[in-house]
Motif scaffolding. Structure first.
Motif, PDB file in Angstrom:
ATOM      1  N   LEU A  58      -2.693  -7.136   3.675  1.00 13.33           N
ATOM      2  CA  LEU A  58      -2.410  -6.507   2.387  1.00 13.33           C
ATOM      3  C   LEU A  58      -1.655  -5.202   2.591  1.00 13.33           C
ATOM      4  CD1 LEU A  58      -5.623  -6.966   0.207  1.00 13.33           C
ATOM      5  CD2 LEU A  58      -3.386  -7.995  -0.135  1.00 13.33           C
ATOM      6  N   ALA A  59      -0.665  -4.972   1.753  1.00  9.41           N
ATOM      7  CA  ALA A  59       0.136  -3.754   1.853  1.00  9.41           C
ATOM      8  C   ALA A  59      -0.738  -2.528   1.640  1.00  9.41           C
ATOM      9  CB  ALA A  59       1.266  -3.794   0.827  1.00  9.41           C
ATOM     10  N   SER A  60      -0.457  -1.471   2.398  1.00  9.93           N
ATOM     11  CA  SER A  60      -1.241  -0.241   2.257  1.00  9.93           C
ATOM     12  C   SER A  60      -1.094   0.338   0.857  1.00  9.93           C
ATOM     13  CB  SER A  60      -0.800   0.790   3.298  1.00  9.93           C
ATOM     14  OG  SER A  60       0.560   1.133   3.124  1.00  9.93           O
ATOM     15  N   SER A  61       0.076   0.153   0.225  1.00 16.42           N
ATOM     16  CA  SER A  61       0.272   0.657  -1.130  1.00 16.42           C
ATOM     17  C   SER A  61      -0.686  -0.003  -2.108  1.00 16.42           C
ATOM     18  CB  SER A  61       1.720   0.435  -1.585  1.00 16.42           C
ATOM     19  OG  SER A  61       2.040  -0.951  -1.570  1.00 16.42           O
ATOM     20  N   PHE A  62      -0.935  -1.299  -1.918  1.00 20.19           N
ATOM     21  CA  PHE A  62      -1.854  -2.018  -2.801  1.00 20.19           C
ATOM     22  C   PHE A  62      -3.292  -1.555  -2.568  1.00 20.19           C
ATOM     23  CE2 PHE A  62      -4.764  -5.577  -3.557  1.00 20.19           C
ATOM     24  CZ  PHE A  62      -4.492  -5.839  -4.887  1.00 20.19           C
ATOM     25  N   LYS A  63      -3.674  -1.363  -1.312  1.00 22.39           N
ATOM     26  CA  LYS A  63      -5.034  -0.919  -1.021  1.00 22.39           C
ATOM     27  C   LYS A  63      -5.274   0.509  -1.522  1.00 22.39           C
ATOM     28  CE  LYS A  63      -4.873  -2.374   3.391  1.00 22.39           C
ATOM     29  NZ  LYS A  63      -5.309  -2.759   4.757  1.00 22.39           N
ATOM     30  N   LYS A  64      -4.269   1.365  -1.372  1.00 19.71           N
ATOM     31  CA  LYS A  64      -4.400   2.729  -1.896  1.00 19.71           C
ATOM     32  C   LYS A  64      -4.547   2.707  -3.415  1.00 19.71           C
ATOM     33  CE  LYS A  64      -1.825   5.321   1.634  1.00 19.71           C
ATOM     34  NZ  LYS A  64      -0.590   6.123   1.881  1.00 19.71           N
ATOM     35  N   ALA A  65      -3.756   1.861  -4.069  1.00 24.74           N
ATOM     36  CA  ALA A  65      -3.825   1.766  -5.531  1.00 24.74           C
ATOM     37  C   ALA A  65      -5.188   1.251  -5.977  1.00 24.74           C
ATOM     38  CB  ALA A  65      -2.714   0.860  -6.043  1.00 24.74           C
ATOM     39  N   SER A  66      -5.732   0.274  -5.258  1.00 18.66           N
ATOM     40  CA  SER A  66      -7.045  -0.274  -5.602  1.00 18.66           C
ATOM     41  C   SER A  66      -8.136   0.780  -5.428  1.00 18.66           C
ATOM     42  CB  SER A  66      -7.343  -1.502  -4.736  1.00 18.66           C
ATOM     43  OG  SER A  66      -6.365  -2.503  -4.932  1.00 18.66           O
ATOM     44  N   LEU A  67      -8.038   1.564  -4.353  1.00 19.20           N
ATOM     45  CA  LEU A  67      -8.985   2.659  -4.152  1.00 19.20           C
ATOM     46  C   LEU A  67      -8.873   3.681  -5.273  1.00 19.20           C
ATOM     47  CD1 LEU A  67      -8.751   3.285  -0.299  1.00 19.20           C
ATOM     48  CD2 LEU A  67     -10.839   2.749  -1.557  1.00 19.20           C
TER      49      LEU A  67
END
Length: 576
Positions: A536-545
């Motif tokens: 998973l892209a880090s941008s997606f994980k940051k957004a989810s957090l």
């Protein structure tokens, strides 16, 4: 049983007042009754910073601001400051590696890390290679805690066993670290990144918070330190939107002048972008005219945008994504209000069937007040799917349609529960409640807006992450409702269902159980973001957090049923 939108907040000059009074009856009747009570008489000038007309008054100012930001001298100065901080990072890391980590942490908290990703990664990688094998026993509690937190945040493997070095033979933390206030603060922060089964971090969180609370209560501490500790315990960095702690850093954290100036310049640039996006959302919302067609429904475009602004705050270039995500969030709120404030069981069944069909011909089957909203939902979602196709080359309309159908299905289930007066078990309630939270709608739109789904990464890879964020929102929302002074735990929430399953349990005991569940969901989310799902892209994980972090901001009511933390955040990001 609120959705992503939470307790219904009637639009007034300030969207930060919860106008609902609570009662032991179903939420449908409670909301209708609250809606029919007179709105609080608030002078619009007292809340002018949240009035959408005020934002339009910024138009000329923003044009000047935009001209300023596009000025060559501004960008030259901005780039020069970025280069200065890069040199500062390099020299600090070389001369004092531990202080280099402190600088990396400060840059992240200021929201500047996107400017220094390569430099930060180089520093952490070098520190990891040279330090990881010999970290046991060689560093202070503060240094080990900071080292652990930064490396785990960036996906490096580091065992929680590093903290066993600060324990006595009996397994308890050493008595002498009770005096290490700075170390205890950092230990508490590190413990927020725990995974399931890391009991040493559970012990660390309990130990550090207890000692810090006792120190503040004793009253012998410098007021600035006392304030800093109180804020940290209330808003640990990992579980808080970064900009919410930025003011504290300006006041309390002594750092290089260049870093402060760069942070201020960046914030001014961001504000001009965010204000332009709010105006764009406002114009879209006014054009839909749903506020006039559904007068009881919420009319809160700034609040809806605030979700998207926070979720995608790590990349200012994602303007289109923030605007389109806000549109989807607005329909979660509106559909929630239709199910709670307007529809009979038969009408809600018709709406749910129509959303499942996703066919304009279904408009004719709906009552008049639903027709405009249904058409707007289809139009907006189809337009979002088309924009995603234009940006990323694939059209996710089938996935978007499915998530709206699932949301309405879950809303309908809850409406039937409330109408019958028969609440389900807590487990069944939560399973449906995670869907009706609306988080899945947000995550699916976010997934495709960020360009995922067209290759090796599949939507199913986000299932556990989505489940954890949804549970955090659902349980936070229900916990807040149960704590309401008018509520007494009888609101058709998880708290009530859990007490029904466990006869004799008090509201306070049920609330403690829910708090524990939220902590466990954070542990699961941490593992998904920092240990699992490397594709998973880090941008997606940051957004989810960031989505999970915003939950406590959106549901943190004070005794006056206002949202002071949200108010602080919106003022700081958009107006100050």
């Amino acid at each position: 049983m609120a959705s992503f939108s939470g307790s219904s907040l009637l639009f007034s000059p300030s969207f930060l007042i919860n106008t609902h009074t609570k009662s032991p009856t179903s939420r449908v009747s409670q909301i209708c009754r609250a809606t029919n009570t007179p709105k609080q008489n608030i002078n619009i000038e007292d809340n002018i910073s949240f009035d959408i007309t005020r934002l339009h008054q910024y138009h000329n100012l923003n044009e000047k601001s935009s001209t300023f930001h596009s000025d060559k001298l501004f960008f030259v100065d901005h780039e020069r400051k970025i280069e200065d901080v890069k040199h500062l990072l390099q020299s600090t890391a070389e001369n004092n590696p531990t202080e280099g980590l402190v600088l990396v942490d400060a840059i992240q908290r200021f929201g500047l890390d996107s400017c220094f990703q390569e430099e930060i990664e180089t520093i952490l990688q070098q520190f990891y290679k040279t330090t990881n094998d010999c970290i046991y026993g060689l560093y202070t509690l503060h240094d080990v805690s900071l080292f652990f937190r930064l490396l785990r945040q960036h996906g490096y493997y580091i065992s929680a066993d590093v903290f066993n070095n600060f324990k006595e033979k009996d397994g308890k933390f050493r008595g002498k670290i009770r005096q290490d206030t700075r170390g205890l603060m950092e230990l508490y922060e590190a413990a927020q990144l725990s995974f399931e089964g890391e009991y040493v971090l559970d012990e660390a969180a309990n130990f550090s918070s207890k000692i810090l609370q006792e120190s503040v209560a004793a009253g012998h501490m410098d007021p600035n330190w006392s304030k800093m500790i109180t804020n940290k315990l209330r808003r640990p960095y990992h579980k808080t939107i970064a900009r919410l702690t930025e003011k504290d850093f300006f006041q309390d954290f002594q750092w290089e002048k260049t870093l402060r100036e760069l942070a201020i310049m960046d914030l001014h640039k961001e504000r001009s972008v965010y204000q332009a996006e709010v105006r764009q959302i406002s114009e879209w919302w006014d054009k839909l005219d749903l506020a006039n067609n559904l007068k009881l429904a919420r009319n809160q475009p700034i609040k809806w945008y605030t979700w998207s602004m926070a979720i995608l705050m790590d990349d200012i270039s994602l303007s289109t994504q923030r605007v389109e995500l806000t549109k989807s969030i607005s329909f979660i709120y509106i559909l929630d209000d239709i199910f709670n404030l307007y529809g009979t069981q038969d009408e809600l069944t018709l709406l749910t069937e129509a959303v499942n069909k996703w066919d304009y011909a279904a408009i004719d089957t709906l009552p008049d007040y639903m027709k405009t909203c249904y058409k707007a939902l289809l139009d907006t979602t189809n337009e979002i799917a088309d924009k995603i196709y234009q940006m990323h080359g694939h059209n996710p309309i089938d996935s978007l349609k499915a998530t709206w159908a699932s949301l309405c299905d879950a809303f309908l289930v809850e409406a039937k529960w409330l109408a019958s007066g028969n609440l389900p078990t807590a487990d069944i309630y939560l399973k449906n409640g995670k869907v009706s939270s609306g988080v899945h709608v947000v995550i699916v739109h976010l997934f495709f807006l960020l360009g995922l789904g067209g290759g090796a990464i599949h939507l199913k890879d986000t299932s556990q992450l989505t489940s954890s964020v949804a549970a955090i929102l659902r349980l936070w929302d229900d916990l807040g409702s149960a704590k309401d002074e008018y509520q007494d735990g009888k609101d058709g929430s998880y708290v009530e269902c859990y007490r029904k399953d466990n006869e004799g349990l008090s509201v306070a005991e049920a609330q403690e159980h829910v708090i524990g569940m939220i902590e466990n969901e954070w542990k699961s989310l941490n593992r998904e973001c920092f240990c699992e799902n490397h594709n998973l892209a880090s941008s997606f994980k940051k957004a989810s957090l960031n989505l999970a972090r915003m939950v406590s901001v959106m549901y943190n009511y004070d005794d006056n049923q206002r949202l002071p933390v949200l108010e602080e955040y919106v003022k700081f990001m958009l107006f100050n």
